[in-house]
Design an enzyme around this catalytic site. Sequence first.
Site, short mmCIF file in Angstrom:
data_model
loop_
_atom_site.label_atom_id
_atom_site.label_comp_id
_atom_site.label_asym_id
_atom_site.label_seq_id
_atom_site.Cartn_x
_atom_site.Cartn_y
_atom_site.Cartn_z
CE1 TYR A 156 45.07 -22.33 -13.25
CE2 TYR A 156 47.13 -21.19 -12.81
CZ TYR A 156 46.17 -22.13 -12.45
OH TYR A 156 46.33 -22.87 -11.31
CB SER A 157 43.76 -21.09 -21.37
OG SER A 157 44.30 -22.37 -21.49
CB CYS A 337 41.47 -26.14 -25.16
SG CYS A 337 42.43 -25.35 -23.86
CD GLU A 377 47.61 -24.34 -24.51
OE1 GLU A 377 48.73 -24.08 -25.01
OE2 GLU A 377 46.81 -23.48 -24.14
CE1 TYR A 379 43.37 -27.53 -17.97
CE2 TYR A 379 44.05 -26.58 -20.08
CZ TYR A 379 43.12 -26.68 -19.04
OH TYR A 379 41.97 -25.94 -19.09
P1 FAD Z 1 48.97 -28.52 -7.66
O1 FAD Z 1 49.33 -28.01 -6.33
O2 FAD Z 1 49.96 -28.37 -8.76
O3 FAD Z 1 48.52 -30.04 -7.53
C1 FAD Z 1 48.17 -30.74 -8.70
C2 FAD Z 1 47.15 -31.81 -8.35
O4 FAD Z 1 47.72 -32.73 -7.46
C3 FAD Z 1 45.90 -31.26 -7.65
O5 FAD Z 1 44.78 -31.91 -8.20
C4 FAD Z 1 46.11 -31.62 -6.19
O6 FAD Z 1 44.87 -31.82 -5.51
C5 FAD Z 1 46.89 -32.89 -6.31
N1 FAD Z 1 47.78 -33.13 -5.14
C6 FAD Z 1 48.48 -32.24 -4.44
N2 FAD Z 1 49.17 -32.84 -3.45
C7 FAD Z 1 48.92 -34.17 -3.54
C8 FAD Z 1 49.35 -35.32 -2.84
N3 FAD Z 1 50.21 -35.25 -1.83
N4 FAD Z 1 48.85 -36.51 -3.22
C9 FAD Z 1 48.00 -36.62 -4.25
N5 FAD Z 1 47.56 -35.55 -4.99
C10 FAD Z 1 48.02 -34.36 -4.62
N6 FAD Z 1 43.72 -24.92 -15.25
C11 FAD Z 1 42.57 -24.23 -15.12
O7 FAD Z 1 41.86 -24.36 -14.12
N7 FAD Z 1 42.17 -23.35 -16.11
C12 FAD Z 1 42.91 -23.15 -17.24
O8 FAD Z 1 42.51 -22.36 -18.11
C13 FAD Z 1 44.13 -23.87 -17.36
N8 FAD Z 1 44.91 -23.70 -18.45
C14 FAD Z 1 46.06 -24.40 -18.58
C15 FAD Z 1 46.84 -24.22 -19.73
C16 FAD Z 1 48.01 -24.94 -19.89
C17 FAD Z 1 48.82 -24.73 -21.16
C18 FAD Z 1 48.41 -25.85 -18.88
C19 FAD Z 1 49.68 -26.64 -19.04
C20 FAD Z 1 47.68 -26.02 -17.74
C21 FAD Z 1 46.48 -25.30 -17.56
N9 FAD Z 1 45.69 -25.45 -16.42
C22 FAD Z 1 44.51 -24.75 -16.31
C23 FAD Z 1 46.11 -26.30 -15.29
C24 FAD Z 1 46.90 -25.45 -14.26
O9 FAD Z 1 48.13 -25.04 -14.82
C25 FAD Z 1 47.22 -26.20 -12.96
O10 FAD Z 1 47.86 -27.40 -13.30
C26 FAD Z 1 45.99 -26.51 -12.12
O11 FAD Z 1 45.33 -25.32 -11.73
C27 FAD Z 1 46.41 -27.25 -10.83
O12 FAD Z 1 47.38 -26.49 -10.20
P2 FAD Z 1 47.39 -26.34 -8.61
O13 FAD Z 1 48.60 -25.55 -8.23
O14 FAD Z 1 46.08 -25.90 -8.09
O15 FAD Z 1 47.59 -27.85 -8.14
#
Ligand code: FAD
Length: 379
Positions: A156-157, A337, A377, A379
């Site tokens: 998360y940024s 971003c 950046e 994602y």
């Molecule tokens: P996950 O559990 O990882 O799931 C990912 C997606 O897949 C979700 O949309 C979920 O609904 C979907 N999913 C899950 N299971 C299934 C399934 N069986 N079938 C279909 N779809 C499915 N995010 C922010 O909100 N704010 C930030 O500032 C931010 N900064 C970032 C900076 C960087 C450098 C990077 C790489 C990423 C950043 N992100 C940011 C994104 C963050 O890291 C996560 O990827 C995001 O919050 C989703 O993670 P999660 O664990 O909630 O979802």
Amino acid sequence: MSHLALSQVSLAATVPAGSDLSLRRSVFKAQSVNFSDKSWAPVSTLDLKTKSGRLRNKRIVCMSVQQASAPKVAVSPLELENATEPPLNIYKPKEPYTATILSVERIVGPRAPGETCHIVIDHGANVPYWEGQSYGVIPPGENPKKPGAPHNVRLYSIASTRYGDYFDGKTTSLCVRRAVYYDPETGKEDPSKNGVCSNYLCNSKPGDKIKITGPAGKIMLLPEDNPNATHIMIATGTGVAPYRGYLRRMFMEAVPTFKFGGLAWLFLGVANTDSLLYDEEFRKYLKDYPDNFRYDIALSREQKNKRGGKMYVQDKIEEYSDEIFKLLDRGAHIYFCGLKGMMPGIQETLKRVAEERGESWEEKLSQLKKNKQWHVEVY
Ligand code: FAD
């Protein structure tokens, strides 16, 4: 309960909604600031007691309403100011740091599609960072793909400056969008497929413990070698997070080692007015620093571009392309971003504009990258 507007008083706590400032002041018995005096110190760190005692000994930073527009918040420079390199990966996934959630606040209006939360984490000055870096978060529970192992780290940024929202170098703020899964066929939410970490973060409560790693990343660091530089910042949604940090450093904090005198130009793309993030903070900079800050928004569900389609951030870029290209030619930094999907449309627009100007976009892009003016950046 509601969080006080930053332009009035920045609190590490909540106070009754709807109460006027005098009432809010009376909620607290401050130990070293006279709240009845209109010229109270722009910023102080205090220990507080409330009538209910709930906020006993919490820290508060307060800023006078009258003074909020002009003076910046004085910060005691952290050692980090003297470092030549940013801190990197102090805490790794195998040995994360256990921090504490201080607050979780929904920061979008009722008509925003989806929820975005501003989350403040107390790291006790143990996980210092520079603006533009990210933290990793390890959600609790088991990794579904590796039984017995913890979840993978999500990045998360960081949305605050190194001083944090309480200006004491002990907190970090994140801007997190809750990932909700809707079945493409029924259109209904399927909670079993909702994002793990974003929901964990948005559901967390003050006092909860959270495993963090980092800080990570160098690509989005704010170059400070030239305090008069131009920074063109392009964001979709939570992509605004690093820019909130930059802008607070430029316009909110009085950092002795960084006195910004250049131009910061933010382009923010979101769905509608209710989805705008940190808008109040940005509008205040517009008012206070009109020569140093520009702010353009693209509301895809409310505004139309010149071709009658939805207004995306690339349409705003196109609108100002002449100026943007001139600024880039003069050495401006440009940052992108947010969601990955934003880049193809933006690149296409920039390529088209370059061609209209008789320039090769490929050459220009490679020059921008070579000069370290191009920061992405997504994602
Ligand atoms: P996950 O559990 O990882 O799931 C990912 C997606 O897949 C979700 O949309 C979920 O609904 C979907 N999913 C899950 N299971 C299934 C399934 N069986 N079938 C279909 N779809 C499915 N995010 C922010 O909100 N704010 C930030 O500032 C931010 N900064 C970032 C900076 C960087 C450098 C990077 C790489 C990423 C950043 N992100 C940011 C994104 C963050 O890291 C996560 O990827 C995001 O919050 C989703 O993670 P999660 O664990 O909630 O979802």
